[in-house]
Scaffold this active site. Structure first.
Site, PDB file in Angstrom:
ATOM      1  N   SER A 226       0.835  -1.199   0.000  1.00 36.55           N
ATOM      2  CA  SER A 226       0.000   0.000   0.000  1.00 36.55           C
ATOM      3  C   SER A 226       0.872   1.252   0.000  1.00 36.55           C
ATOM      4  CB  SER A 226      -0.953  -0.064   1.190  1.00 36.55           C
ATOM      5  OG  SER A 226      -2.067   0.758   1.003  1.00 36.55           O
ATOM      6  N   ASP A 453      -9.111  -3.704  -5.986  1.00 38.75           N
ATOM      7  CA  ASP A 453      -8.563  -3.147  -4.749  1.00 38.75           C
ATOM      8  C   ASP A 453      -9.254  -1.821  -4.455  1.00 38.75           C
ATOM      9  OD1 ASP A 453      -6.880  -1.756  -2.846  1.00 38.75           O
ATOM     10  OD2 ASP A 453      -5.262  -3.133  -3.376  1.00 38.75           O
ATOM     11  N   HIS A 481      -7.604  -5.614  -0.589  1.00 38.01           N
ATOM     12  CA  HIS A 481      -6.467  -4.696  -0.648  1.00 38.01           C
ATOM     13  C   HIS A 481      -5.167  -5.452  -0.487  1.00 38.01           C
ATOM     14  CE1 HIS A 481      -4.171  -1.130  -0.352  1.00 38.01           C
ATOM     15  NE2 HIS A 481      -4.021  -1.116   0.961  1.00 38.01           N
TER      16      HIS A 481
END
Length: 512
Positions: A226, A453, A481
């Site tokens: 991320s 996502d 995610h």
């Protein structure tokens, strides 16, 4: 909701009981390749003492983990600025097989604790063959968790902040929202004035190179999820010749202005919600109806509107209003495994009991049982607002942008647009700007993108992979995610092979 959505991996949730994060953008000044980026080059004279540190390790956490504290310059531009202390943890390679080096991990955020991620997940949950040949290492970035954390609000103040109406219906509610955002910013300035100007992604990446030198590794091997992908890509841009095997999972696009990132993320959560709704309507107990995804979206929006007018009890002093309910729904979008819990929590809330959605919202904000909060949201805002100019100049600019956000998501668009107002009132001017990252001269870098996502839309991964001179895109066609360690043998095998052998996935490789 809070600020822009948090960009942190689900495994952070497993490790630290937190869930998401906001779209952030570029780093503190556009990074360029370091003039001394050769893996064996000596550090700049004013940094020699930092690279020469000898860490004192002590046992900590679960068996096998060690902790220490390293020093870095508070301000890299001013040698007289003093030091900042950063928390480091590691778990040595277990064998069998020849040790490859250290594998630095970061779960995202910004604001997620890398030490917690290491000790709660990566150091025990990453594949055994990876842990056998790498020392698993983490450093809490400056301003985060154990590394001189940014502090902003007390627990009671944060409780009030998370309940502020982020879909204002009139001028009075807009004023209350802007007051809350200004109070948040003033709280950060009051409690963290010294560190606040020095928590940029570029500075955190430079800290990582000091740690690489301390550990004795010629090159940095890294797995970032991320927001951690932006941190890793920034490192590769600064130190391309010191870049080893980098995995960037759930990638960000550093070339986007903040407003575009926020709007893309709004669309990402809409895509994730539609996947949830499509699954929900197949169940007889779906609280949003069983007819169509469109009806489910309409029913959720109506429920939020109802809560805006009349919050429901939760069994605590805090009631569940629209803001906390929206945050609870968003929290469950990060992983499809949370969908059954979300169905049950929505059912209870629609029957007048908001405890389930409140629990999901609390996990998002990392609220503890005693009413205190981890510093996740404080560090998140501090890094985001330093890394990129604000999305909006004020409430009028938000109002003008509302149609585009609501087009991106009829359910979440309005709230996401207003949440992006937070950096407008930040006390420390942004030092970063949107920019492409090429990292010319870096070793092959694997960029991973998940097609549905919510927090880091797939097109961001495609963009970053194309920007990087040595980037290779690995695609996971699925929900949730990030992708590594989340159940896809295809993804895990491809990444493990790269980490252990240095072999990148084939061009265009897609896993389902």
């Amino acid at each position: 909701m809070d600020t822009r959505r948090l960009l942190s991996t689900l495994a952070t949730t497993l490790a630290t009981a937190g869930l998401l994060i906001t779209g952030c953008t570029a780093g503190s000044s556009t990074p360029s390749a370091s003039a001394s980026a050769s893996p064996k080059a000596a550090p700049a004279a004013n940094l020699t003492s930092y690279y020469a540190q000898k860490l004192t390790w002590r046992s900590c956490g679960a068996p096998g983990f060690e902790c220490s504290t390293m020093k870095a310059p508070l301000d890299y531009a001013k040698s007289s600025s003093g030091d900042i202390k950063l928390a480091v943890s590691r778990k040595k390679a277990t064998g069998p097989g020849k040790r490859i080096g250290s594998l630095l991990v970061n779960p995202g955020g910004p604001g997620g604790s890398a030490v917690d991620y290491l000790q709660g997940y990566a150091g025990i949950g990453y594949p055994a063959q990876v842990r056998a040949r790498y020392d698993m290492v983490a450093v809490d970035p400056r301003g985060v968790a154990r590394s001189e954390p940014v502090e902003c609000l007390t627990g009671k103040e944060m409780d009030a902040y998370t309940q502020v109406d982020q879909t204002p219906d009139d001028a009075g509610e807009t004023t209350l929202l802007t007051i809350a955002l200004k109070d948040f910013a003033r709280g950060c300035e009051k409690r963290s004035a010294t560190v606040l100007p020095h928590v940029s992604t570029v500075e955190a990446a430079r800290d990582m190179d000091i740690l690489r030198g301390i550990l004795g590794d010629e090159k940095l091997h890294y797995l970032g999820a991320s927001y951690g992908t932006f941190l890793g890509a920034t490192y590769a841009q600064l130190f391309p010749n010191r870049t080893g095997r980098l995995v960037l999972d759930g990638a960000m696009d550093p070339s986007l202005p903040a407003i575009d990132m926020n709007r893309d993320q709004t669309a990402g959560f809409e895509t994730a919600f539609q996947s949830f709704a499509a699954d929900c309507i197949k169940h007889e107990d779906c609280p949003l109806g069983t007819t169509s995804v469109a009806d489910a979206s309409t029913n959720l929006k109506k429920f939020f509107t109802t809560l805006d007018a009349k919050p429901v009890p939760t069994g605590q002093s805090r009631k569940l209003g629209e803001s906390l309910a929206t945050t609870g729904v968003i929290a469950a979008m990060y992983d499809e495994a949370a969908w059954p819990e979300l169905r049950a929590s929505l059912t209870r809330a629609m029957d007048g009991d908001g405890a389930g959605l409140l629990s999901l919202a609390d996990s998002y904000y990392e609220r503890q049982e005693n009413g205190s909060y981890a510093n996740l949201m404080f560090a998140n805002a501090a890094v985001n607002c330093l890394d990129s100019p604000p999305s909006f100049t004020g409430p009028d600019a938000v109002t003008a942008a509302l149609p585009s956000f609501e087009k991106a998501s009829p359910v979440f668009g309005e709230g996401f647009a207003w949440a992006a107002l937070n950096c407008t009132y930040w006390p420390t001017p942004a030092t970063g700007r949107p920019h492409s990252i090429e990292a010319k001269g870096a070793a092959p870098i694997v960029v991973v993108g998940t097609t549905r996502d919510p927090a880091t839309p797939y097109k961001w991964a495609k963009s970053l992979a194309s920007q990087l001179d040595s980037g290779t895109l690995l695609t996971y066609e699925g929900d949730g995610h990030t992708a590594y360690g989340r159940g896809s043998d295809c993804i895990d095998t491809a990444i493990n092979t790269y980490l252990l052998e240095g072999t990148v996935p084939s061009t265009g490789k897609t896993c389902r």
